[in-house]
Structures are given as C-alpha cells and as structure tokens.
Write a protein that holds these residues in place. Structure first.
Motif, mmCIF file in Angstrom:
data_model
loop_
_atom_site.group_PDB
_atom_site.id
_atom_site.type_symbol
_atom_site.label_atom_id
_atom_site.label_comp_id
_atom_site.label_asym_id
_atom_site.label_seq_id
_atom_site.Cartn_x
_atom_site.Cartn_y
_atom_site.Cartn_z
ATOM 1 N N GLY A 197 -80.282 88.587 -7.908
ATOM 2 C CA GLY A 197 -79.551 88.561 -6.643
ATOM 3 C C GLY A 197 -78.150 88.019 -6.788
ATOM 4 N N ASP A 198 -77.418 88.088 -5.696
ATOM 5 C CA ASP A 198 -76.027 87.654 -5.689
ATOM 6 C C ASP A 198 -75.887 86.153 -5.509
ATOM 7 N N ASP A 199 -76.833 85.539 -4.814
ATOM 8 C CA ASP A 199 -76.747 84.105 -4.533
ATOM 9 C C ASP A 199 -77.849 83.377 -5.302
ATOM 10 N N SER A 200 -77.642 83.187 -6.608
ATOM 11 C CA SER A 200 -78.675 82.591 -7.451
ATOM 12 C C SER A 200 -78.907 81.121 -7.119
ATOM 13 N N THR A 201 -77.885 80.432 -6.609
ATOM 14 C CA THR A 201 -78.066 79.028 -6.247
ATOM 15 C C THR A 201 -79.095 78.884 -5.132
ATOM 16 N N ALA A 202 -79.010 79.765 -4.123
ATOM 17 C CA ALA A 202 -79.987 79.735 -3.025
ATOM 18 C C ALA A 202 -81.379 80.118 -3.517
ATOM 19 N N THR A 203 -81.440 81.070 -4.452
ATOM 20 C CA THR A 203 -82.736 81.507 -4.977
ATOM 21 C C THR A 203 -83.395 80.387 -5.776
ATOM 22 N N ILE A 204 -82.617 79.694 -6.610
ATOM 23 C CA ILE A 204 -83.154 78.561 -7.377
ATOM 24 C C ILE A 204 -83.641 77.471 -6.429
ATOM 25 N N GLY A 205 -82.871 77.209 -5.370
ATOM 26 C CA GLY A 205 -83.276 76.189 -4.402
ATOM 27 C C GLY A 205 -84.566 76.558 -3.692
ATOM 28 N N PHE A 214 -88.502 63.599 -4.172
ATOM 29 C CA PHE A 214 -87.337 63.830 -5.029
ATOM 30 C C PHE A 214 -86.645 65.135 -4.640
ATOM 31 N N THR A 215 -87.439 66.206 -4.475
ATOM 32 C CA THR A 215 -86.865 67.495 -4.095
ATOM 33 C C THR A 215 -86.356 67.488 -2.652
ATOM 34 N N ALA A 216 -87.149 66.868 -1.760
ATOM 35 C CA ALA A 216 -86.743 66.820 -0.350
ATOM 36 C C ALA A 216 -85.450 66.023 -0.182
ATOM 37 N N ALA A 217 -85.349 64.882 -0.858
ATOM 38 C CA ALA A 217 -84.130 64.071 -0.775
ATOM 39 C C ALA A 217 -82.948 64.825 -1.361
ATOM 40 N N SER A 218 -83.191 65.586 -2.440
ATOM 41 C CA SER A 218 -82.119 66.376 -3.043
ATOM 42 C C SER A 218 -81.621 67.437 -2.073
ATOM 43 N N SER A 219 -82.544 68.041 -1.306
ATOM 44 C CA SER A 219 -82.166 69.110 -0.374
ATOM 45 C C SER A 219 -81.380 68.581 0.813
ATOM 46 N N ARG A 220 -81.435 67.265 1.046
ATOM 47 C CA ARG A 220 -80.745 66.663 2.189
ATOM 48 C C ARG A 220 -79.485 65.904 1.796
ATOM 49 N N MET A 221 -79.066 66.046 0.537
ATOM 50 C CA MET A 221 -77.827 65.409 0.100
ATOM 51 C C MET A 221 -76.629 66.089 0.760
ATOM 52 N N ALA A 224 -79.970 72.214 -6.514
ATOM 53 C CA ALA A 224 -80.069 73.055 -7.704
ATOM 54 C C ALA A 224 -79.887 72.234 -8.972
ATOM 55 N N VAL A 225 -78.928 71.296 -8.966
ATOM 56 C CA VAL A 225 -78.664 70.468 -10.153
ATOM 57 C C VAL A 225 -79.864 69.575 -10.479
ATOM 58 N N ASN A 226 -80.403 68.898 -9.480
ATOM 59 C CA ASN A 226 -81.556 68.035 -9.725
ATOM 60 C C ASN A 226 -82.771 68.834 -10.183
ATOM 61 N N THR A 227 -82.912 70.046 -9.645
ATOM 62 C CA THR A 227 -84.014 70.918 -10.077
ATOM 63 C C THR A 227 -83.868 71.277 -11.548
ATOM 64 N N LEU A 228 -82.657 71.615 -11.966
ATOM 65 C CA LEU A 228 -82.418 71.973 -13.359
ATOM 66 C C LEU A 228 -82.643 70.783 -14.282
ATOM 67 N N LEU A 229 -82.145 69.624 -13.902
ATOM 68 C CA LEU A 229 -82.311 68.431 -14.736
ATOM 69 C C LEU A 229 -83.773 68.004 -14.812
ATOM 70 N N LEU A 230 -84.486 68.175 -13.702
ATOM 71 C CA LEU A 230 -85.899 67.816 -13.698
ATOM 72 C C LEU A 230 -86.700 68.739 -14.615
ATOM 73 N N GLN A 235 -72.705 64.474 -14.483
ATOM 74 C CA GLN A 235 -72.617 63.156 -13.856
ATOM 75 C C GLN A 235 -73.965 62.426 -13.866
ATOM 76 N N TYR A 236 -75.050 63.177 -14.072
ATOM 77 C CA TYR A 236 -76.391 62.583 -13.982
ATOM 78 C C TYR A 236 -77.230 62.781 -15.238
ATOM 79 N N ILE A 237 -76.679 63.410 -16.259
ATOM 80 C CA ILE A 237 -77.458 63.722 -17.457
ATOM 81 C C ILE A 237 -77.906 62.452 -18.188
ATOM 82 N N GLY A 238 -77.185 61.360 -18.000
ATOM 83 C CA GLY A 238 -77.568 60.101 -18.652
ATOM 84 C C GLY A 238 -78.971 59.659 -18.284
ATOM 85 N N TRP A 239 -79.386 59.903 -17.050
ATOM 86 C CA TRP A 239 -80.739 59.527 -16.621
ATOM 87 C C TRP A 239 -81.791 60.343 -17.371
#
Length: 436
Positions: free
Chosen positions: A29-37, A242-249, A256-262, A345-349
């Motif tokens: 799709g065209d909006d891969s960020t929304a699809t990943i989310g 973790f996912t719910a809090a990420s979606s409300r940032m 999407a970033v937290n999902t990838l890092l997780l 910015q968060y890869i250190g964790w």
C-alpha cells in the motif's frame, strides 16, 4: 544444549514470522506507516489472547517433566489428555465470544478499520494456536525439543509463504497476513498430531478419564495454571499498555517506531527462551527424579548460556541496528528516513535490554519446572506495579523514554525478586533434599 538448541531454532521462527508480517505491511500500500500501526494493534490484541492462554503450555510442561523424571508414564498420558481438553474448551469459548472480545479490544487499543479486519480474520486461528500450546508443553516436558522445532519451522514457513501470497498476489493486504496465520496454525495442529502418533504411540497408555478427572491432580494442574494465568495477565498488560501508550503519544510515528524496536527485543527474547525451555524441562525432570546435584548444574549452565547469548545480541544491536530496522521499511517509503532518525533516539534501550532480561527469562523456566509458580506470580505483580509507577512518574519529563525505562526496569526487578524470594534458589534445592 540438546534441549536448548532445537528450542532456539523453533523459537527464532516466531519473531521471524512477526518480522515477515511487519515487512509485508511495510511494503504493501501507499501508507505503510498506517498499515504497520494497524498490524501492531491487531498483533497486540492476539498477544493478549495467546499469552493469557500460554498457561496451557507452561503448566503442562512442568508437571509432565516431573512425571517423566519419576518414570510415571500413566501420568504423562493423563497430562496430555488434560492439556488438549482444556485447549479445545478455551478455543471454542474464544471463537464464540469473538464479537464482544473483538469490539472491546479494538476500542481499548484505539484500533481502526484495518485492525478490525485483521482481528476478525485471524480469530479463527486461535483454537489451533491454543492446541499447539498443549502439544508443545507436553513435548517439552517429555524432554523432546525436536518435535516442537519441526512443527514450529513448518508453521512459520507456511505462514510466511501464505501471508505473502495472499497479501500481494491476491491483494488482501493486512487481511491476507491474518488468513496466513489461520492456514499455518491449523497445519501445525495436523503435523503435531501426526508426529505425536508416530513417535509416542508405543508409550502412551489408554486414557482413563477417571484418573484424568481425579480431583487431586486436576486441582494441582489448575492451581499452577491459576498462578501462571495471573502472572501472564500482568505481562500482557505491560505489552498491551506499551502499544496503547505508544499510539497516544504526541508524535503519531512513535507507534511505528516502538513497534519496530520491540521486534528487535522480541527476536532476542525468543532465542533466550530456548534456554528457559531447557530450564523448564530439566528442572522438572530433576525435581521428579529428586536429583538436586544435577539440578544445580543445569541451572548454572542455563544462566551462563543466557548471559553469553545476551552479550552477543548487544554486539549485534550496536553494530547493525539500522540494517535490522531496514528489513521492515521499504526504501520507497516516504517516511523511512524519519522513522530511522526517530528510532536512533531510543535504540539505546534496546541495546541494554538483553542484559536486563537474562535473569527473569531463565528464572521463569526454573519456576515452571519446579512448579514454584506462586513465586513467579508474586514477583511479576510487584514488577508490574513498578512498571506503571515508573512510566507515570517519568512520562511528563522524558516522554517515550519513560516507557522504555519502565520496560527495562521491569525485567531487572522480576529477576531480582525471583532470586530473593527463593532465598537464592536454596528453597528449591531443599525441597528436593527433603523428599529423598
């Protein structure tokens, strides 16, 4: 290692399935960020379901291993029948309750139309997934890591192939990924049944339902599973939050970033679980055989190999985290550079979490094998309280870093508490010595 290595191979296919699913979503799709989310929300809902049903595997593993160590083949057969009966019952209940369960979950996770489509397609895989928990727990308790490995590899290869085919060839997108899970899970149940019959039909005894429904072993089975369910519920709350809090940032891209890092952390956790499963099987076996000397040796070696593996992952994450994240994101994605920059910015964790997670993973395996599930449950209660406290105290000041800090310290606290609550494991050793 005979038990751990096949479990590592089979476990590594699980995050690979998630990696492939995320990669498919990222390239469709065209909006891969929304699809990943949307995929992240859908997967989180099913993680909630599966993790709360994982007691079928864990409770079966420890009790079967103890029966195996004691040479009680009748009880081994009874444990298989109990596990599969519970799995069938739970699968039917969840399918019947799919609509209220789905709508409540989607509301809680702020899921949109894509997440809804994913849920109602994948729900038909749930009964098969729970049955596989029963099969794999029993195989692990029987000191058999090869059969679950073969099943897991086949399940995940089928999932990858069918998901890609349905998503791209039939243009089903995220729904194709869900139907890929359905096909793969039921294929796994069929394969596990065939392997069970071919390998164990000479050892399995006729099923005496009077023994299976006997109140004393049944009560022990459900007491252990009660503790595992409560402990797992806390874990699911943590991951779901973790996912719910990420979606409300404030920044929508953080989901999407937290999902990838997780996903990177999940890759490590499934590999380290190979030694946790070995700890389950061997601890149960040596407790059943009342061999505290062998038990001490296996616990030390499981912890040692867990540390070695975690150090290896730290090195990989330091050197190749951008390459690993690149697997999930198409170069043509207009947000690719932004996502990588934000992830930096968060890869250190993610780099330090493998070290923080060694003890709780291996200790979980020891507690399951020794059926000391109350300690596992209580340590998780306290760690979960600390997780939410750390997040809510820190989030107004450090935002998303508070979420990752809370997640990391949760792991540290779990391991320390389990070690201290067993008086440095001496309670487990002393219980075996007292039975001799």
């Amino acid at each position: 290692m005979r038990i751990a290595l096949p479990n590592i191979i089979s476990n590594i296919t699980v995050p690979l399935m998630g990696i492939v699913s995320t990669a498919i979503a990222g390239h469709w799709g065209d909006d891969s960020t929304a699809t990943i989310g949307a995929l992240a929300i859908g997967v989180s809902i099913f993680n909630f379901i599966y993790w709360n049903c994982s007691f079928v595997r864990m409770g079966t593993s420890g009790l079967t291993a103890q029966a195996f160590g004691a040479g009680d083949w009748n009880e081994c057969t009874n444990m298989l029948a109990r596990a599969l009966s519970v799995a069938v019952l739970m699968g039917l209940i969840l399918v019947l309750l799919q609509y209220p369960l789905g709508e409540l979950s989607l509301w809680a996770m702020n899921g949109g139309p894509m997440a809804r489509d994913y849920f109602y397609a994948r729900i038909w895989a749930v009964p098969a997934g729970i049955l596989l928990f029963g099969f794999n727990g029993w195989f692990t308790g029987m000191q058999d890591a090869i059969t679950p490995m073969i099943t897991a590899i086949c399940v995940n290869l089928i999932h990858m192939a069918s998901s890609a085919l349905l998503a791209f060839q039939f243009d089903l997108g995220i729904v194709g990924i869900a139907y890929g899970s359905v096909i793969a899970q039921w294929s796994g149940v069929l394969l596990a049944s065939i392997l069970l019959w071919r390998k164990y039909r000479k050892f399995l005894k006729p099923v005496p339902w009077s023994e299976i429904l006997d109140i004393k072993p049944l009560k022990k089975f459900f007491v252990i599973n009660r503790d595992i369910i409560l402990r797992t519920l806390c874990i699911v709350m943590v991951y779901t939050f973790f996912t719910a809090a990420s979606s409300r940032m404030d920044n929508p891209a953080l989901l999407a970033v937290n999902t990838l890092l997780l996903q990177l952390f999940t890759l490590f956790s499934y590999m380290n679980d190979g030694f946790a499963y070995a700890a389950e099987a061997l601890t149960g076996r040596f407790v059943g055989a009342r061999d505290h000397i062998a038990l001490k040796k296996c616990i030390k070696e499981c912890l040692l190999w867990g540390v070695v593996l975690s150090i290896g992952f730290v090195c990989v994450y330091i050197g190749f985290w951008k390459d690993l994240l690149g697997i999930f994101i198409s170069d043509s994605n207009k947000d690719a550079a932004t996502l990588i920059e934000l992830a930096s910015q968060y890869i250190g964790w993610v780099i330090i979490i493998p070290i923080a997670s060694v003890a709780p993973f291996i200790m979980d395996g020891i507690m399951v094998g020794a059926t000391e599930t109350q300690i596992m449950r209580n340590s998780m209660f306290f760690a979960t309280l600390a997780y939410f406290a750390i997040y809510y105290i820190g989030s107004p000041f450090i935002g998303n870093n508070a979420l990752w800090m809370a997640f990391t310290l949760l792991m540290v606290i779990r391991g320390i508490l389990q070690y201290l609550m067993t008086h440095r494991l001496t309670d487990i050793y002393n219980k075996i010595i007292a039975r001799q």
